[in-house]
Scaffold this motif. Structure first.
Motif, PDB file in Angstrom:
ATOM      1  N   ARG A   1      14.424 -13.767   1.677  1.00  0.00           N
ATOM      2  CA  ARG A   1      13.071 -13.343   2.039  1.00  0.00           C
ATOM      3  C   ARG A   1      12.041 -13.613   0.947  1.00  0.00           C
ATOM      4  N   HIS A   2      12.498 -13.657  -0.299  1.00  0.00           N
ATOM      5  CA  HIS A   2      11.552 -13.770  -1.415  1.00  0.00           C
ATOM      6  C   HIS A   2      11.717 -15.080  -2.190  1.00  0.00           C
ATOM      7  N   GLY A   3      12.339 -16.047  -1.547  1.00  0.00           N
ATOM      8  CA  GLY A   3      12.481 -17.349  -2.181  1.00  0.00           C
ATOM      9  C   GLY A   3      13.513 -17.415  -3.287  1.00  0.00           C
ATOM     10  N   GLU A   4      14.422 -16.434  -3.329  1.00  0.00           N
ATOM     11  CA  GLU A   4      15.467 -16.468  -4.352  1.00  0.00           C
ATOM     12  C   GLU A   4      16.304 -17.741  -4.219  1.00  0.00           C
ATOM     13  N   ARG A   5      16.786 -18.215  -5.350  1.00  0.00           N
ATOM     14  CA  ARG A   5      17.623 -19.422  -5.333  1.00  0.00           C
ATOM     15  C   ARG A   5      19.075 -19.022  -5.116  1.00  0.00           C
ATOM     16  N   ILE A   6      19.500 -19.097  -3.875  1.00  0.00           N
ATOM     17  CA  ILE A   6      20.868 -18.734  -3.504  1.00  0.00           C
ATOM     18  C   ILE A   6      21.526 -19.960  -2.876  1.00  0.00           C
ATOM     19  N   ASP A   7      22.707 -20.290  -3.334  1.00  0.00           N
ATOM     20  CA  ASP A   7      23.433 -21.428  -2.766  1.00  0.00           C
ATOM     21  C   ASP A   7      24.033 -21.017  -1.427  1.00  0.00           C
ATOM     22  N   GLN A   8      23.437 -21.487  -0.359  1.00  0.00           N
ATOM     23  CA  GLN A   8      23.919 -21.174   0.990  1.00  0.00           C
ATOM     24  C   GLN A   8      24.487 -22.420   1.682  1.00  0.00           C
ATOM     25  N   SER A   9      24.793 -23.430   0.877  1.00  0.00           N
ATOM     26  CA  SER A   9      25.218 -24.719   1.414  1.00  0.00           C
ATOM     27  C   SER A   9      26.555 -24.661   2.141  1.00  0.00           C
ATOM     28  N   ARG A  10      27.348 -23.654   1.863  1.00  0.00           N
ATOM     29  CA  ARG A  10      28.667 -23.557   2.497  1.00  0.00           C
ATOM     30  C   ARG A  10      28.625 -22.885   3.858  1.00  0.00           C
ATOM     31  N   ALA A  11      27.480 -22.382   4.248  1.00  0.00           N
ATOM     32  CA  ALA A  11      27.338 -21.749   5.554  1.00  0.00           C
ATOM     33  C   ALA A  11      27.261 -22.811   6.648  1.00  0.00           C
ATOM     34  N   ALA A  12      27.603 -22.410   7.867  1.00  0.00           N
ATOM     35  CA  ALA A  12      27.533 -23.338   9.000  1.00  0.00           C
ATOM     36  C   ALA A  12      26.094 -23.675   9.341  1.00  0.00           C
ATOM     37  N   GLY A  13      25.180 -22.778   8.964  1.00  0.00           N
ATOM     38  CA  GLY A  13      23.774 -23.002   9.208  1.00  0.00           C
ATOM     39  C   GLY A  13      22.957 -21.925   8.529  1.00  0.00           C
ATOM     40  N   VAL A  14      21.682 -22.198   8.339  1.00  0.00           N
ATOM     41  CA  VAL A  14      20.785 -21.228   7.722  1.00  0.00           C
ATOM     42  C   VAL A  14      19.735 -20.827   8.750  1.00  0.00           C
ATOM     43  N   ILE A  15      19.556 -19.511   8.930  1.00  0.00           N
ATOM     44  CA  ILE A  15      18.593 -19.012   9.894  1.00  0.00           C
ATOM     45  C   ILE A  15      17.413 -18.384   9.146  1.00  0.00           C
ATOM     46  N   SER A  16      16.263 -18.389   9.791  1.00  0.00           N
ATOM     47  CA  SER A  16      15.054 -17.867   9.154  1.00  0.00           C
ATOM     48  C   SER A  16      14.809 -16.402   9.459  1.00  0.00           C
ATOM     49  N   SER A  17      15.388 -15.911  10.550  1.00  0.00           N
ATOM     50  CA  SER A  17      15.194 -14.509  10.919  1.00  0.00           C
ATOM     51  C   SER A  17      16.390 -14.020  11.730  1.00  0.00           C
ATOM     52  N   LEU A  18      16.531 -12.697  11.808  1.00  0.00           N
ATOM     53  CA  LEU A  18      17.641 -12.116  12.573  1.00  0.00           C
ATOM     54  C   LEU A  18      17.532 -12.410  14.059  1.00  0.00           C
ATOM     55  N   GLU A  19      16.342 -12.701  14.527  1.00  0.00           N
ATOM     56  CA  GLU A  19      16.156 -13.017  15.950  1.00  0.00           C
ATOM     57  C   GLU A  19      17.044 -14.180  16.380  1.00  0.00           C
ATOM     58  N   GLU A  20      17.314 -15.092  15.463  1.00  0.00           N
ATOM     59  CA  GLU A  20      18.095 -16.281  15.796  1.00  0.00           C
ATOM     60  C   GLU A  20      19.572 -15.971  16.028  1.00  0.00           C
ATOM     61  N   VAL A  21      20.023 -14.790  15.580  1.00  0.00           N
ATOM     62  CA  VAL A  21      21.437 -14.433  15.738  1.00  0.00           C
ATOM     63  C   VAL A  21      21.805 -14.357  17.216  1.00  0.00           C
ATOM     64  N   LEU A  22      20.922 -13.813  18.039  1.00  0.00           N
ATOM     65  CA  LEU A  22      21.221 -13.686  19.467  1.00  0.00           C
ATOM     66  C   LEU A  22      21.426 -15.056  20.102  1.00  0.00           C
ATOM     67  N   GLU A  23      20.616 -16.009  19.712  1.00  0.00           N
ATOM     68  CA  GLU A  23      20.775 -17.377  20.240  1.00  0.00           C
ATOM     69  C   GLU A  23      22.131 -17.949  19.857  1.00  0.00           C
ATOM     70  N   LEU A  24      22.544 -17.727  18.617  1.00  0.00           N
ATOM     71  CA  LEU A  24      23.839 -18.237  18.157  1.00  0.00           C
ATOM     72  C   LEU A  24      24.987 -17.573  18.900  1.00  0.00           C
ATOM     73  N   ALA A  25      24.821 -16.296  19.234  1.00  0.00           N
ATOM     74  CA  ALA A  25      25.881 -15.561  19.929  1.00  0.00           C
ATOM     75  C   ALA A  25      26.056 -16.021  21.362  1.00  0.00           C
ATOM     76  N   LEU A  26      25.020 -16.593  21.918  1.00  0.00           N
ATOM     77  CA  LEU A  26      25.067 -16.977  23.349  1.00  0.00           C
ATOM     78  C   LEU A  26      25.324 -18.452  23.564  1.00  0.00           C
ATOM     79  N   VAL A  27      25.495 -19.190  22.481  1.00  0.00           N
ATOM     80  CA  VAL A  27      25.750 -20.637  22.612  1.00  0.00           C
ATOM     81  C   VAL A  27      27.086 -20.880  23.304  1.00  0.00           C
TER      82      VAL A  27
END
Length: 210
Positions: free
Chosen positions: A184-210
């Motif tokens: 949320r605050h632009g911290e430098r966190i290595d998230q490259s190992r994740a399957a994807g990066v989302i911008s908000s929690l709203e996107e979780v519902l879309e991922l759950a229904l794929v």
């Protein structure tokens, strides 16, 4: 078909990581303590944090830790302000679709409970577990394996939502697909190992229904 989702708490369901950092820095400045400000504590645990801050003097480390716990008690987390406003709507939408909800956090169980109460979602959470109830901390997979067992779902029918590199690795080590919430605050966190990066929690519902 997704039957369960396991959420990290700090930095995901609540903007607590930033609060923790600012509170810890305020304490250290108050003590005139010099530390390596490049250290990254996102997703870490109390033991690891203080070993990194005071690596060579065990007596001083314990004294600082005890003083910080007292400081922390006087400056508690304002969960009502820190909880992501999307948590309630998201959790209700997931439950309407029969998807189980778990929380796997390095924070204490009392902190997890305080957050879910502040967000008004206690009745929607099927299982929650603290790192204190595990033998090993993230990136060890134990907390996620226990969460899956507690939810009664298999790794093939679930995924995790994390923010820290340690949390992402913990979920992956448990065999889970994991998505990372953008800092949320632009911290430098290595998230490259994740399957994807989302911008908000709203996107979780879309991922759950794929």
């Amino acid at each position: 078909m997704i039957k369960g989702i396991v959420f990290d708490m700090d930095g995901v369901l609540a903007d607590t990581e930033h609060f923790y950092q600012k509170r810890r820095e305020a304490f250290l400045r108050e003590k005139d303590f010099v530390w390596d400000e490049s250290l990254d504590f996102v997703g870490s645990n109390e033991k690891a944090i203080w070993e990194a801050l005071v690596p060579e003097d065990e007596k001083l480390r314990q004294e600082m830790l005890m003083e910080y716990r007292a400081y922390r008690a006087c400056h508690p987390e304002p969960y009502g302000e820190l909880a992501d406003p999307q948590v309630g709507p998201l959790f209700r939408a997931l439950k309407e679709r029969g998807i189980k909800i778990g929380i796997a956090s390095s924070s204490e169980l009392t902190a997890i409970d305080a957050l879910i109460d502040a967000a008004g979602v206690r009745s929607l959470v099927d299982y929650r577990i603290s790192g204190e109830n595990c033998r090993a901390h993230k990136p060890d997979p134990e907390i996620y394996l226990k969460a899956l067992e507690g939810l009664g779902v298999t790794k093939e029918h679930a995924f995790a939502v994390e923010d820290s590199s340690a949390g992402i690795e913990a979920a992956k080590n448990a065999g889970l697909q994991v998505y990372a919430l953008k800092p949320r605050h632009g911290e430098r966190i290595d998230q490259s190992r994740a399957a994807g990066v989302i911008s908000s929690l709203e996107e979780v519902l879309e991922l759950a229904l794929v």
